[in-house]
Scaffold this active site. Structure first.
Site, PDB file in Angstrom:
ATOM      1  N   CYS A 110     -16.963  56.190  -3.535  1.00 54.00           N
ATOM      2  CA  CYS A 110     -17.628  55.913  -2.091  1.00 54.00           C
ATOM      3  C   CYS A 110     -17.611  54.119  -1.637  1.00 54.00           C
ATOM      4  CB  CYS A 110     -18.781  56.358  -2.527  1.00 54.00           C
ATOM      5  SG  CYS A 110     -19.348  57.638  -1.378  1.00 54.00           S
TER       6      CYS A 110
ATOM      7  N   ASN B  99     -12.949  52.508 -10.826  1.00 54.41           N
ATOM      8  CA  ASN B  99     -12.310  52.282  -9.671  1.00 54.41           C
ATOM      9  C   ASN B  99     -12.251  51.386  -9.548  1.00 54.41           C
ATOM     10  OD1 ASN B  99     -12.060  55.074  -8.897  1.00 54.41           O
ATOM     11  ND2 ASN B  99     -13.925  55.499  -8.798  1.00 54.41           N
TER      12      ASN B  99
ATOM     13  N   GLU C  62     -27.959  51.873  -1.223  1.00 56.41           N
ATOM     14  CA  GLU C  62     -29.244  52.350  -2.258  1.00 56.41           C
ATOM     15  C   GLU C  62     -30.605  52.662  -2.024  1.00 56.41           C
ATOM     16  OE1 GLU C  62     -32.042  52.465  -4.955  1.00 56.41           O
ATOM     17  OE2 GLU C  62     -30.415  51.211  -5.906  1.00 56.41           O
TER      18      GLU C  62
ATOM     19  N   CYS D 277     -18.215  47.951  -6.434  1.00 57.17           N
ATOM     20  CA  CYS D 277     -18.249  49.109  -5.396  1.00 57.17           C
ATOM     21  C   CYS D 277     -17.534  48.571  -3.426  1.00 57.17           C
ATOM     22  CB  CYS D 277     -19.710  49.364  -5.350  1.00 57.17           C
ATOM     23  SG  CYS D 277     -20.368  50.686  -3.796  1.00 57.17           S
TER      24      CYS D 277
ATOM     25  N   GLU E 145     -19.569  58.175   4.248  1.00 62.07           N
ATOM     26  CA  GLU E 145     -19.040  58.822   3.824  1.00 62.07           C
ATOM     27  C   GLU E 145     -20.217  59.896   2.820  1.00 62.07           C
ATOM     28  OE1 GLU E 145     -16.637  56.514   1.461  1.00 62.07           O
ATOM     29  OE2 GLU E 145     -15.148  55.385   3.144  1.00 62.07           O
TER      30      GLU E 145
ATOM     31  N   CYS F 214     -22.959  45.396  -5.763  1.00 67.28           N
ATOM     32  CA  CYS F 214     -21.873  45.434  -6.896  1.00 67.28           C
ATOM     33  C   CYS F 214     -20.717  45.433  -6.864  1.00 67.28           C
ATOM     34  CB  CYS F 214     -22.106  47.206  -8.015  1.00 67.28           C
ATOM     35  SG  CYS F 214     -23.695  47.381  -7.559  1.00 67.28           S
TER      36      CYS F 214
ATOM     37  N   SER G 289     -29.704  58.426  -7.639  1.00 67.69           N
ATOM     38  CA  SER G 289     -29.509  57.293  -8.122  1.00 67.69           C
ATOM     39  C   SER G 289     -29.350  55.996  -7.950  1.00 67.69           C
ATOM     40  CB  SER G 289     -27.711  57.499  -8.406  1.00 67.69           C
ATOM     41  OG  SER G 289     -27.073  56.197  -8.824  1.00 67.69           O
TER      42      SER G 289
ATOM     43  N   CYS H  45     -24.552  48.310   2.480  1.00 67.68           N
ATOM     44  CA  CYS H  45     -25.064  48.369   0.961  1.00 67.68           C
ATOM     45  C   CYS H  45     -25.197  47.375   1.539  1.00 67.68           C
ATOM     46  CB  CYS H  45     -24.935  49.188  -0.105  1.00 67.68           C
ATOM     47  SG  CYS H  45     -25.730  48.737  -1.465  1.00 67.68           S
TER      48      CYS H  45
ATOM     49  N   LEU I  15     -27.026  51.150 -15.214  1.00 70.29           N
ATOM     50  CA  LEU I  15     -27.111  50.138 -15.628  1.00 70.29           C
ATOM     51  C   LEU I  15     -26.094  49.150 -15.461  1.00 70.29           C
ATOM     52  CD1 LEU I  15     -29.743  48.585 -17.417  1.00 70.29           C
ATOM     53  CD2 LEU I  15     -28.646  49.925 -19.482  1.00 70.29           C
ATOM     54  N   HIS I  16     -25.077  49.421 -16.321  1.00 71.77           N
ATOM     55  CA  HIS I  16     -23.750  48.423 -16.128  1.00 71.77           C
ATOM     56  C   HIS I  16     -23.714  47.169 -16.667  1.00 71.77           C
ATOM     57  CE1 HIS I  16     -22.639  51.354 -13.138  1.00 71.77           C
ATOM     58  NE2 HIS I  16     -23.673  50.512 -11.908  1.00 71.77           N
TER      59      HIS I  16
END
Length: 343
Positions: free
Chosen positions: A331, A289, A159, A118, A91, A115, A190, A111, A214-215
């Site tokens: 994404c 999201n 990543e 995501c 995407e 996470c 990123s 990925c 970071l989150h």
């Protein structure tokens, strides 16, 4: 047969001069590809038929096959689902601002980081993208929309620093004045934080912007949100960022996805301010999201409180304005739906 988009400017010159073409032909070829969005040698009319035939024997210029496209009725954000030559899908997103057009591009099929908030990680990791496949996202979007992209963020699927060589080479291609011609300070990488690669990036001589996903302010919480944190702790990552900043002098954006009940407490905001103290950073607060049903956005009041605590602690922060909310522009969502529908 080589993918011409995998080649650097210097590599292309070497390749075509080895075939007997003059050096300046490289500029002509690249003008057709990057400015006119032509990926068929037969259409490159300022090259002789002999040269066109020779180039066709040795090179391909694969743009991406469009499988699906969603356009936001709210802000025009456009999301693309592309098919690669091997049948895998990725995407990309185009974001429209009053003064610029930004492309969000992918670096991997799937990925490996996974996470929890995501959608990309839910479908697993397949492979790294080639340099040409990364570059082709920009060319394919520009051709499809007939618009010039001025900013690029490596924030799509994957990543970037786990596909380091191809990411860096694609940046050099997109920045090169004879190729993508996108200003280096208009390109952002990123990353969830790969310490050795962040330090390596500082030595590249590329003045790209860096954003750290970071989150969470503690390893305990980040382990739950970003499983890779069990390999690279917050301390290791921030130390690498400090080395990067000492070398480059650049401010780093800290991305922080806020999830109700998980990382949005007042204590989280205070701890975040503490660990970022004396660092040249800007914190981007991003309401989660809804990719996973049990993850909820904090209230507007909580978002504002979190931001206020950071500001009062001397940390620059802003709540990111959501774009493309009506088309699930985060994404991985479009690809995940397609995988589920065909499985």
């Amino acid at each position: 047969m080589k993918n011409l988009l995998d080649l650097s400017y210097e590599e292309l010159i070497t390749e075509i001069t080895n075939l007997g073409l003059e050096r300046y032909r490289a500029d002509q070829i690249l003008d057709w590809i990057f400015n006119k969005k032509v990926n068929n040698f037969d259409e490159m009319t300022n090259l002789s038929k002999k040269h066109r035939a020779l180039l066709k024997e040795h090179f391909s210029i694969p743009f991406l096959k469009l499988l699906d496209k969603k356009v936001s009725r709210i802000d025009g954000t456009t999301k693309f689902l592309w098919e690669l030559e091997d049948g895998n899908t990725i995407e990309s997103v185009m974001l429209f601002h009053p003064d610029r057009i930004t492309a969000c591009i992918s670096t991997q099929v799937g990925c490996p980081v996974k996470c929890i908030f995501c959608a990309t990680g839910m479908s697993g990791f397949v492979r790294n993208l080639t340099t040409g496949e990364i570059v082709a996202q920009i060319l394919s979007m520009e051709k499809e929309e007939k618009k010039k992209i001025g900013n690029v963020v490596y924030m799509g699927m994957g990543e970037p620093l786990l596909n380091y060589e191809n990411t860096i080479k694609s940046i050099r291609t997109l920045n090169h004045k004879k190729m993508g011609n996108i200003g280096i300070r208009r390109i952002t990488i990123s990353t969830v934080g790969i310490p050795d690669r962040i330090i390596q990036l500082a030595e590249e001589g590329l003045d790209v912007k860096l954003a750290l996903s970071l989150h969470a302010p503690t390893n305990f919480k980040r382990d739950q949100l970003v499983p890779l944190n069990k390999k690279y702790s917050i301390e290791e990552i921030l130390n690498a960022v400090k080395i990067y900043q000492k070398k480059t002098g650049n401010r780093v954006t800290i991305e922080y996805v806020l999830i109700k009940g998980m990382n949005d407490e007042i204590s989280d905001a205070k701890k975040l301010a503490e660990i970022l103290k004396n660092m040249k950073v800007f914190v981007n607060l991003i309401p989660v999201n809804p990719t996973v049903e049990d993850l909820k956005k904090p209230s507007r009041e909580r978002l504002l409180t979190f931001k206020r605590i950071l500001l009062e602690s001397g940390i620059e922060a802003e709540i990111r304005r959501e774009k493309g909310a009506d088309i699930e522009a985060a994404c991985g969502q479009l690809r995940l739906k397609r995988i589920k529908s065909t499985s």
